[in-house]
Each structure stands twice: as structure tokens, then as C-alpha cells.
Write an enzyme that holds these catalytic residues in place. Structure first.
Site, PDB file in Angstrom:
ATOM      1  N   TYR A   1       0.811  -1.220   0.000  1.00 18.20           N
ATOM      2  CA  TYR A   1       0.000   0.000   0.000  1.00 18.20           C
ATOM      3  C   TYR A   1       0.844   1.270   0.000  1.00 18.20           C
ATOM      4  O   TYR A   1       0.302   2.377  -0.071  1.00 18.20           O
ATOM      5  CB  TYR A   1      -0.976   0.002   1.183  1.00 18.20           C
ATOM      6  CG  TYR A   1      -2.114  -0.959   0.976  1.00 18.20           C
ATOM      7  CD1 TYR A   1      -1.974  -2.069   0.159  1.00 18.20           C
ATOM      8  CD2 TYR A   1      -3.334  -0.766   1.588  1.00 18.20           C
ATOM      9  CE1 TYR A   1      -3.003  -2.963  -0.038  1.00 18.20           C
ATOM     10  CE2 TYR A   1      -4.386  -1.650   1.394  1.00 18.20           C
ATOM     11  CZ  TYR A   1      -4.207  -2.750   0.585  1.00 18.20           C
ATOM     12  OH  TYR A   1      -5.234  -3.632   0.400  1.00 18.20           O
TER      13      TYR A   1
ATOM     14  N   LYS B   1       2.294 -14.674   5.153  1.00 19.72           N
ATOM     15  CA  LYS B   1       2.553 -15.592   4.036  1.00 19.72           C
ATOM     16  C   LYS B   1       4.059 -15.882   4.007  1.00 19.72           C
ATOM     17  O   LYS B   1       4.700 -15.859   2.960  1.00 19.72           O
ATOM     18  CB  LYS B   1       2.057 -14.941   2.733  1.00 19.72           C
ATOM     19  CG  LYS B   1       1.959 -15.891   1.556  1.00 19.72           C
ATOM     20  CD  LYS B   1       0.908 -16.962   1.734  1.00 19.72           C
ATOM     21  CE  LYS B   1       0.938 -17.959   0.595  1.00 19.72           C
ATOM     22  NZ  LYS B   1       0.146 -19.162   0.857  1.00 19.72           N
TER      23      LYS B   1
ATOM     24  N   ASP C   1      -3.394 -17.837   4.499  1.00 16.03           N
ATOM     25  CA  ASP C   1      -4.449 -18.568   3.780  1.00 16.03           C
ATOM     26  C   ASP C   1      -5.193 -19.491   4.746  1.00 16.03           C
ATOM     27  O   ASP C   1      -6.421 -19.601   4.711  1.00 16.03           O
ATOM     28  CB  ASP C   1      -3.903 -19.317   2.561  1.00 16.03           C
ATOM     29  CG  ASP C   1      -2.514 -19.888   2.775  1.00 16.03           C
ATOM     30  OD1 ASP C   1      -1.898 -19.600   3.813  1.00 16.03           O
ATOM     31  OD2 ASP C   1      -2.036 -20.641   1.902  1.00 16.03           O
TER      32      ASP C   1
ATOM     33  N   ASP D   1      -6.188  -5.787   5.385  1.00 17.38           N
ATOM     34  CA  ASP D   1      -7.300  -5.135   4.696  1.00 17.38           C
ATOM     35  C   ASP D   1      -8.333  -6.197   4.287  1.00 17.38           C
ATOM     36  O   ASP D   1      -9.539  -6.041   4.519  1.00 17.38           O
ATOM     37  CB  ASP D   1      -6.745  -4.417   3.449  1.00 17.38           C
ATOM     38  CG  ASP D   1      -7.721  -3.393   2.908  1.00 17.38           C
ATOM     39  OD1 ASP D   1      -8.735  -3.131   3.565  1.00 17.38           O
ATOM     40  OD2 ASP D   1      -7.460  -2.856   1.820  1.00 17.38           O
TER      41      ASP D   1
ATOM     42  N   ASP E   1     -12.179  -7.190   6.258  1.00 18.49           N
ATOM     43  CA  ASP E   1     -13.489  -7.187   5.591  1.00 18.49           C
ATOM     44  C   ASP E   1     -14.164  -8.537   5.787  1.00 18.49           C
ATOM     45  O   ASP E   1     -15.381  -8.614   5.955  1.00 18.49           O
ATOM     46  CB  ASP E   1     -13.333  -6.894   4.088  1.00 18.49           C
ATOM     47  CG  ASP E   1     -13.588  -5.413   3.775  1.00 18.49           C
ATOM     48  OD1 ASP E   1     -13.215  -4.583   4.626  1.00 18.49           O
ATOM     49  OD2 ASP E   1     -14.150  -5.099   2.710  1.00 18.49           O
TER      50      ASP E   1
END
Ligand code: NAP
Length: 480
Positions: A130, A177, A210, A234, A238
Site C-alpha cells: 500500500y 505468508k 491462507d 485489509d 473485511d
């Protein structure tokens, strides 16, 4: 003498922003908290006036004075400058930690109703993809730089543990990750594992991102606090807001060293703007987080309890599943105000202590290495040659260099020396040159000289040194 009221900068924002912000302000004012609001402009109107950041100077000055912002959503209009006003605010005031709590709410039907979800995502807020450092390296290949710092990791991990302690929580998961992105995502994992023993009262565990998404969909009640990098956070936040009723209920805090910004997770929802339909709960709960942050703990509890009591009473806005006759934004707000002072039967107030925010170190933050070594260079070039032919040409160009071609990759896959793997090629190669004699000392001048030779024949667009810090290779191996 009555004590001075704490000033708060208020950004009503765009779309449904002004409606939900008005709702939050009316409720906060009704609590009697000693606060005063300075309303400022930001977002669409500022863009239309030609302010490319979307944040006018007067707004920045107000935030610098008050240090606390209650903010409505800001849209990023296409065609009026290309920056996001939200990202500008986060970077300008270095709000490094984004705290996004969700919990089961009474009467808000979800697939997980009855499982008492109460999860907080602590998301690093300024680094990672970002930062928006992007390039078209060739007309057909784009690059985005994922920069993760030790300093950024330390701060977000400390914030996650400090927040867990302040809320009496039991566990912090670190979701990364790191199995694939060993250096960037791995830096957060290693920092987490190094710092976690300093918080013996909190259980700590690393989980792959994941698997975290899978586990959140299957058994979300196992999670308490999850700390993660910017983009993962992010997406995951959500997801967690979806588990507990949707964006209309998800508040957030952007915590900085100096300034903190409180806002709903949702955006400006232009489709329902001005219709008195928006659910104000997310912004109202963001207001409660703000009140707690400035030491108005009783007012914060009162606001949260009044929202819970209102939902327990069966009032619904139109975004909630299974609603026949939805309440308007104004009706919902009035109901919350009339419920101030009441206590929820299902979720009585929690005990909170002040969050012990990590202090920021002044000046440039340096991670020392006792020994450094230069092993070679990756040169990125644009070429339509097949890998074997390209390797033969590059070998010739390096004959008088202390560096030799070791491998060529195409989108990360090794294509020279030949591999078993079938790779569909694009005209973008990473060519790795390493020292012919690893024991010798390689200089920058020798790298520049090789770059000159390669650049005389090929378009190059990126160069990356292959370094070693304290005996550890500071670069990734390639996927075979
Ligand atoms: P969004 O504004 O969050 O809206 C997505 C949908 O969620 C809405 O269309 C609406 O669905 C529902 N929704 C969101 N908040 C609601 C609320 N309080 N009450 C009832 N329903 C609500 O996402 P978006 O459409 O992707 O983004 C719109 C603009 O907001 C963009 O310009 C984006 O850049 C900006 N944005 C700003 C922020 C921020 O300021 N932090 C964050 C995200 C997006 P229905 O269609 O069901 O009514």
C-alpha cells in the site's frame, strides 16, 4: 471552573459520511463527554477545488492541533487527481496501526450467530504494497514493491500485544505468508516470535494467512487478536466484518505516534447517500473507540451499551438481513440516544485499561549488521530472445568481468540453465550474475561496469544488488 473540553477534528467526508458522522456526534454529545468538535473539509469537495491530496491545509492544521480525528469515509474521485485522501492522511500522520474489532451483536443475524465472536484485526497501516510504489517495467510487465521494515513490524506487534492486554484478551495470532515471502512476510513472523515472550500472559501463535482465512470461515471463535501486514489485514478485516453482520457494524482506529484517526471500515456507499438509510453503527462504535482513546472511558462504555440495547430492542437498519420495516439513520440514532445509561442484558461493559502504546524512536532507525558482503547482482532486462540464446549473449558480454551469469528467470521461474518446467515466456528477464571467485571482494564499480556492458546491448529497467548480512544471504532463491 469547568475543565476545558477536548477538541476533536471531525471530517464529515463523502457519500453517507455526513449522515453517519452527524449520528455519531449527536450520540457523543448526549453522553456529556467533555469534547468539542472542529469540522473540517476533506475528500471529494477538496479534490474538486483542485487540492490534489484531497486534504486542505486548514484540515491538516486542525489535526496537528487536536491530534484526534473522527472521520467519515472519503471517496477517491476518478479524474480529480490520482491520490487517495485516506492514504494521504494515514501517511501524513503516520498512523501505523489499524485496529479493526468485530463482535457478535444482539439481533444481528449471521451464519455464526450464537458463537460469541469477538475478534480484533491489528493491521500494519503504512508499509507493504500500500506504499503504492509501482512501475511498468516493460510495456507488458508491471511491478509493485512490497517494503516491510523491522521498525514497522516491531511497532505493529507491540501494538497488538498492548491492545490485547488493555482489553483483557487471551491470545494473539500473527498471520503471514512467510512460507512464500520469506524475507518480507517472514520479517513480521520473526519479529513476532522474538517479541512474544515479553508478553507471557498472552498466548501467541503464528498462522499462515491462507489458513487464517480458512479457519475464520470454519471456526472463527478460536481467534482473539490477529496481527498482520497491510494488505492481508485489509482483506481479512473485511472478512471478519462479514462474519458479524457486515460493513455497517465494523469500526476502526488508525493509531499513530502523535495523531489517531477513528473511522468506519466502510466507504462512502454512494448508492444510499442522502437517503437517510445508512447504518450509523460502525461510525458510532468508532466514536466509542475514540472516546476510550482520549480517556473518556465511561462515555465510551455508555455509547457501546446504548448501541447494544438498541439492537436488543429489535431496531434494524436496511442493511441487516431479514428486515421488514427498516429504521432510518435518524430513527436509529434517536433510539441509541434514548438508550444511553442502560446496560445490555447479553453483553455487559468490558473492563479496559489504557493501551500502552509503543513509543517511537526519534531519528533514522537503523538495524546494524556486523559483516556485509556483496555476492553479485540481478539485472532485469527486456528482450524477445529465447533464454538459451540470451544466456549465450550475456556470457559473452561478461567475459572480462569478475561476475558470471548464474541463472535467468522469467516471472520468477528459472529458464536458464534449462529446467524441466514448461514456462510461458514474457519479454522480461531477471539475469543473475555472481562472483567467479566467491572469496574475492566485489566492488560497486565492477557491477556498474557489467551494467554498462549489458546496457549497451539490452534495455535494462532494474538492478538489485545481491548482499549478505552477517553471513545470511539477503535475497531469495528462485523457484525452480
Ligand atoms: P462501500 O462504500 O463500503 O460500500 C459498499 C456497499 O456496502 C454499499 O454499496 C452498501 O451496500 C453497503 N454499505 C456500506 N456501508 C454501509 C452502511 N453504513 N449502511 C448500510 N450499507 C452500507 O464500498 P465501495 O462502494 O467499494 O466504495 C465507495 C467509495 O468509498 C469509493 O470511492 C472508495 O474509494 C471509498 N472508500 C473509502 C473508505 C474510507 O474512507 N476509509 C473505505 C472504503 C472505500 P448496498 O448496495 O447493499 O446498499
Amino acid at each position: 471552573m469547568t475543565p476545558a473540553k477536548r477538541k476533536i477534528t471531525v471530517l464529515p467526508g463523502d457519500g453517507i459520511g455526513p449522515e453517519v458522522v452527524e449520528a455519531a456526534l449527536a450520540i457523543i454529545q448526549a453522553t456529556g463527554a467533555a469534547v468539542e468538535f472542529e469540522k473540517c473539509e476533506a475528500g471529494a469537495r477538496a479534490f474538486q477545488k483542485g487540492i490534489v491530496t484531497g486534504i486542505p491545509k486548514e484540515t491538516i492544521q486542525s489535526i496537528e492541533r487536536t491530534k484526534v480525528v473522527l472521520k467519515g469515509p472519503l471517496e477517491t474521485p476518478i479524474g480529480h487527481g490520482n491520490r487517495s485522501a485516506n492514504v494521504t492522511l494515514r501517511t501524513l500522520f503516520e498512523t501505523y496501526g489499524n485496529i479493526r474489532p468485530v463482535r457478535e451483536l444482539p439481533g444481528v443475524q449471521t451464519a455464526f450467530t450464537g458463537r460469541q465472536l469477538d475478534i480484533v484485526i491489528v493491521r500494519e497501516n503504512i508499509e507493504d504494497l500500500y506504499a503504492g510504489i509501482e512501475y511498468m517495467q516493460t510495456p507488458g510487465v508491471a511491478e509493485s514493491l512490497k517494503l516491510i521494515s523491522r521498525e514497522g513490524c516491531e511497532k505493529i506487534v507491540k501494538l497488538a500485544f498492548a491492545f490485547a492486554i488493555a482489553e483483557g484478551r487471551k491470545a494473539v495470532h500473527c498471520a503471514t505468508k512467510a512460507n512464500i515471502l520469506k524475507l518480507t512476510e517472514g520479517l513480521l513472523q520473526h519479529t513476532f516470535e522474538e517479541l512474544a515472550p515479553q508478553y507471557p500472559s498472552i498466548t501467541s501463535k503464528h498462522i499462515l494467512i491462507d489458513n487464517a482465512a480458512h479457519q475464520l470461515a470454519m471456526r472463527p471463535e478460536q481467534f482473539d487478536v490477529i496481527v498482520t501486514t497491510n494488505m492481508n489485514g485489509d482483506i481479512l478485516s473485511d472478512l471478519t466484518s462479514g462474519l458479524t453482520g457486515g460493513l455497517g457494524f465494523a469500526p476502526s482506529a488508525n493509531i499513530g505516534n502523535d495523531v489517531s484517526i477513528f473511522e468506519a471500515v466502510h466507504g462512502s456507499a454512494p448508492d444510499i447517500a442522502g437517503k437517510n438509510k445508512a447504518n450509523p453503527t460502525a461510525l458510532v462504535l468508532s466514536g466509542a473507540m475514540m472516546l476510550r482513546h482520549i480517556g473518556e472511558g465511561k462515555a465510551a462504555n455508555d455509547v457501546e451499551q446504548a448501541v447494544l440495547v438498541t439492537l436488543e430492542g429489535g431496531l434494524r437498519t436496511s442493511d441487516m438481513i431479514g428486515v421488514d420495516k427498516p429504521a432510518t439513520t435518524t430513527e436509529f440514532t434517536q433510539a441509541v440516544i434514548s438508550n444511553l445509561g442502560k446496560t445490555s442484558k447479553l453483553s455487559p461493559p468490558k473492563q479496559y485499561t489504557k493501551v500502552d502504546l509503543p513509543s517511537s524512536r526519534p531519528g533514522v532507525n537503523v538495524v546494524e549488521a556486523n559483516a556485509r558482503k556483496l555476492n553479485g547482482v540481478d539485472i532485469y532486462i527486456e528482450s524477445d530472445l529465447e533464454p538459451k540464446a540470451l544466456a549465450s549473449e550475456l556470457d559473452k558480454l561478461a567475459t572480462s568481468s569478475p561476475l558470471k551469469l548464474e541463472m535467468i528467470t522469467n516471472r520468477g521461474a528459472v529458464v536458464f540453465p534449462a529446467s524441466e518446467r514448461k514456462v510461458s515466456l514474457v519479454d522480461h528477464y531477471r539475469c543473475r550474475f555472481v562472483q567467479r571467485d566467491p572469496a574475492s571482494k566485489l566492488s560497486d564499480a565492477e557491477i556498474v561496469s557489467l551494467l554498462g556492458a549489458v546496457g549497451g546491448n539490452y534495455r535494462w529497467m532494474h538492478v538489485e544488488k545481491l548482499q549478505e548480512f552477517d553471513g545470511e544471504k539477503a535475497y531469495s532463491k528462485s523457484q525452480v
